[in-house]
Motif scaffolding. Structure first.
Motif, mmCIF file in Angstrom:
data_model
loop_
_atom_site.group_PDB
_atom_site.id
_atom_site.type_symbol
_atom_site.label_atom_id
_atom_site.label_comp_id
_atom_site.label_asym_id
_atom_site.label_seq_id
_atom_site.Cartn_x
_atom_site.Cartn_y
_atom_site.Cartn_z
ATOM 1 N N THR A 48 0.910 -1.262 0.233
ATOM 2 C CA THR A 48 -0.060 -0.079 0.139
ATOM 3 C C THR A 48 0.920 1.499 0.191
ATOM 4 O O THR A 48 1.880 1.317 0.278
ATOM 5 N N ASP A 49 0.250 2.335 -0.522
ATOM 6 C CA ASP A 49 0.971 3.589 -0.232
ATOM 7 C C ASP A 49 0.310 4.393 0.769
ATOM 8 O O ASP A 49 0.688 5.541 1.018
ATOM 9 N N GLU A 50 -0.608 3.722 1.499
ATOM 10 C CA GLU A 50 -1.282 4.144 2.790
ATOM 11 C C GLU A 50 -2.356 5.581 2.485
ATOM 12 O O GLU A 50 -2.810 5.936 3.375
ATOM 13 N N HIS A 52 -3.878 6.026 -1.617
ATOM 14 C CA HIS A 52 -4.407 5.575 -2.712
ATOM 15 C C HIS A 52 -4.724 4.248 -2.950
ATOM 16 O O HIS A 52 -5.861 3.827 -3.529
ATOM 17 N N PHE A 53 -4.082 3.427 -2.751
ATOM 18 C CA PHE A 53 -4.049 1.911 -3.086
ATOM 19 C C PHE A 53 -3.676 1.093 -1.958
ATOM 20 O O PHE A 53 -3.128 1.374 -1.156
ATOM 21 N N ALA A 54 -4.453 -0.251 -1.961
ATOM 22 C CA ALA A 54 -3.785 -1.239 -1.001
ATOM 23 C C ALA A 54 -4.227 -2.436 -1.789
ATOM 24 O O ALA A 54 -5.263 -2.744 -2.347
ATOM 25 N N GLU A 55 -3.394 -3.290 -1.670
ATOM 26 C CA GLU A 55 -3.351 -4.966 -2.226
ATOM 27 C C GLU A 55 -2.925 -5.905 -1.259
ATOM 28 O O GLU A 55 -1.996 -5.779 -0.830
ATOM 29 N N VAL A 56 -3.962 -6.730 -1.164
ATOM 30 C CA VAL A 56 -3.563 -7.834 -0.284
ATOM 31 C C VAL A 56 -3.419 -9.161 -0.895
ATOM 32 O O VAL A 56 -4.125 -9.538 -1.943
ATOM 33 N N PHE A 57 -2.035 -9.622 -0.876
ATOM 34 C CA PHE A 57 -1.664 -10.904 -1.426
ATOM 35 C C PHE A 57 -1.881 -11.864 -0.697
ATOM 36 O O PHE A 57 -1.253 -12.385 0.286
ATOM 37 N N GLY A 58 -2.862 -12.841 -1.069
ATOM 38 C CA GLY A 58 -3.404 -14.056 -0.433
ATOM 39 C C GLY A 58 -2.334 -15.177 -0.572
ATOM 40 O O GLY A 58 -1.936 -15.393 -1.660
ATOM 41 N N ARG A 59 -2.124 -16.205 0.507
ATOM 42 C CA ARG A 59 -1.273 -17.069 0.475
ATOM 43 C C ARG A 59 -1.658 -18.069 -0.717
ATOM 44 O O ARG A 59 -0.680 -18.830 -1.216
ATOM 45 N N ASP A 60 -2.978 -18.004 -1.159
ATOM 46 C CA ASP A 60 -3.305 -18.827 -2.234
ATOM 47 C C ASP A 60 -3.282 -18.385 -3.674
ATOM 48 O O ASP A 60 -3.774 -18.954 -4.657
ATOM 49 N N GLY A 61 -2.610 -17.166 -3.793
ATOM 50 C CA GLY A 61 -2.468 -16.635 -5.092
ATOM 51 C C GLY A 61 -3.464 -15.551 -5.371
ATOM 52 O O GLY A 61 -3.391 -14.912 -6.478
ATOM 53 N N SER A 62 -4.465 -15.419 -4.534
ATOM 54 C CA SER A 62 -5.757 -14.429 -4.785
ATOM 55 C C SER A 62 -4.938 -13.118 -4.403
ATOM 56 O O SER A 62 -4.104 -12.805 -3.588
ATOM 57 N N LEU A 63 -5.783 -11.980 -5.136
ATOM 58 C CA LEU A 63 -5.290 -10.848 -4.778
ATOM 59 C C LEU A 63 -6.541 -9.897 -4.651
ATOM 60 O O LEU A 63 -7.420 -9.948 -5.507
ATOM 61 N N GLN A 105 9.448 -0.927 -3.907
ATOM 62 C CA GLN A 105 9.499 -0.296 -5.293
ATOM 63 C C GLN A 105 9.336 -1.511 -6.135
ATOM 64 O O GLN A 105 10.144 -2.355 -6.129
ATOM 65 N N LEU A 106 8.071 -1.228 -6.796
ATOM 66 C CA LEU A 106 7.907 -2.498 -7.996
ATOM 67 C C LEU A 106 8.449 -1.595 -9.303
ATOM 68 O O LEU A 106 8.032 -0.424 -9.949
ATOM 69 N N ARG A 107 9.425 -2.348 -10.003
ATOM 70 C CA ARG A 107 10.179 -1.467 -11.104
ATOM 71 C C ARG A 107 10.117 -2.469 -12.533
ATOM 72 O O ARG A 107 9.913 -3.729 -12.498
ATOM 73 N N VAL A 118 4.660 0.441 0.930
ATOM 74 C CA VAL A 118 5.161 -0.541 2.095
ATOM 75 C C VAL A 118 4.365 -1.623 1.983
ATOM 76 O O VAL A 118 3.285 -1.773 1.563
ATOM 77 N N LEU A 119 5.319 -2.669 2.772
ATOM 78 C CA LEU A 119 4.528 -3.940 3.094
ATOM 79 C C LEU A 119 4.159 -4.021 4.418
ATOM 80 O O LEU A 119 5.132 -3.639 5.187
ATOM 81 N N GLN A 120 2.937 -4.306 4.664
ATOM 82 C CA GLN A 120 2.625 -4.461 6.276
ATOM 83 C C GLN A 120 1.507 -5.675 6.305
ATOM 84 O O GLN A 120 0.958 -5.897 5.412
ATOM 85 N N LYS A 121 1.102 -5.816 7.674
ATOM 86 C CA LYS A 121 -0.086 -6.594 7.664
ATOM 87 C C LYS A 121 -1.189 -6.045 7.236
ATOM 88 O O LYS A 121 -1.503 -4.820 7.251
ATOM 89 N N PRO A 122 -2.233 -6.638 6.686
ATOM 90 C CA PRO A 122 -3.346 -6.095 6.117
ATOM 91 C C PRO A 122 -4.311 -5.185 7.006
ATOM 92 O O PRO A 122 -4.406 -5.766 8.297
ATOM 93 N N ALA A 123 -4.743 -4.075 6.764
ATOM 94 C CA ALA A 123 -5.378 -3.498 7.609
ATOM 95 C C ALA A 123 -6.939 -3.742 7.442
ATOM 96 O O ALA A 123 -7.332 -4.128 6.355
ATOM 97 N N ALA A 124 -7.627 -3.563 8.466
ATOM 98 C CA ALA A 124 -9.193 -3.798 8.605
ATOM 99 C C ALA A 124 -9.584 -2.620 7.564
ATOM 100 O O ALA A 124 -9.526 -1.509 7.970
ATOM 101 N N ARG A 125 -10.499 -2.790 6.637
ATOM 102 C CA ARG A 125 -11.182 -1.911 5.718
ATOM 103 C C ARG A 125 -12.477 -2.191 5.757
ATOM 104 O O ARG A 125 -13.058 -3.516 5.387
ATOM 105 N N ASN A 126 -13.503 -1.119 5.398
ATOM 106 C CA ASN A 126 -14.850 -1.496 5.329
ATOM 107 C C ASN A 126 -15.180 -1.556 3.636
ATOM 108 O O ASN A 126 -14.622 -0.959 2.833
#
Length: 126
Positions: A48-50, A52-63, A105-107, A118-126
């Motif tokens: 996440t950039d904290e 504009h966006f957040a992407e959660v990378f599931g252990r099963d390959g889901s996004l 950084q994704l290049r 940044v990489l972090q534990k997934p935040a709770a979102r509504n």
């Protein structure tokens, strides 16, 4: 008086140069992750950039992504030494992953634009 001014200007110039060198060293602290490292770092985490966006990378390959208030589903995987993501009907996009602490950084080779976050534990979102 002129000697004192010259000395002060010299000291200030030295401080500016030292600051620039320190910043350049900090930029060099990024290192490229290899395939297994990418999987280990991203699985179960949120990129996440904290703001504009957040992407959660599931252990099963889901996004699971939220960008500018819109939710998207997708998949992720590692191909060689690149992180590949695809959202719903989009074509996969693959990037090298560079990291410094929690900063990521994704290049894409040959392109000067990076995706920063940044990489972090997934935040709770509504």
């Amino acid at each position: 008086m002129i000697g004192a001014r010259t000395a002060i200007i010299g000291v200030l110039a030295s401080l500016l140069v030292a600051g620039a060198v320190k910043q350049a060293g900090a930029a060099d602290a990024f290192r490229q992750l290899k395939g297994r490292e990418i999987t280990a770092k991203f699985a179960g985490q949120e990129f996440t950039d904290e703001v504009h966006f957040a992407e959660v990378f599931g252990r099963d390959g889901s996004l699971s992504a939220i960008s500018m208030g819109k939710r998207k589903a997708g998949k992720w995987r590692v191909v060689g030494d690149e992180l590949c993501r695809s959202h719903e009907r989009d074509e996969p996009r693959c990037h090298q992953v560079w990291i410094s602490g929690t900063k990521v950084q994704l290049r894409q080779p040959g392109i000067d634009i990076t995706e920063d976050g940044v990489l972090q534990k997934p935040a709770a979102r509504n």
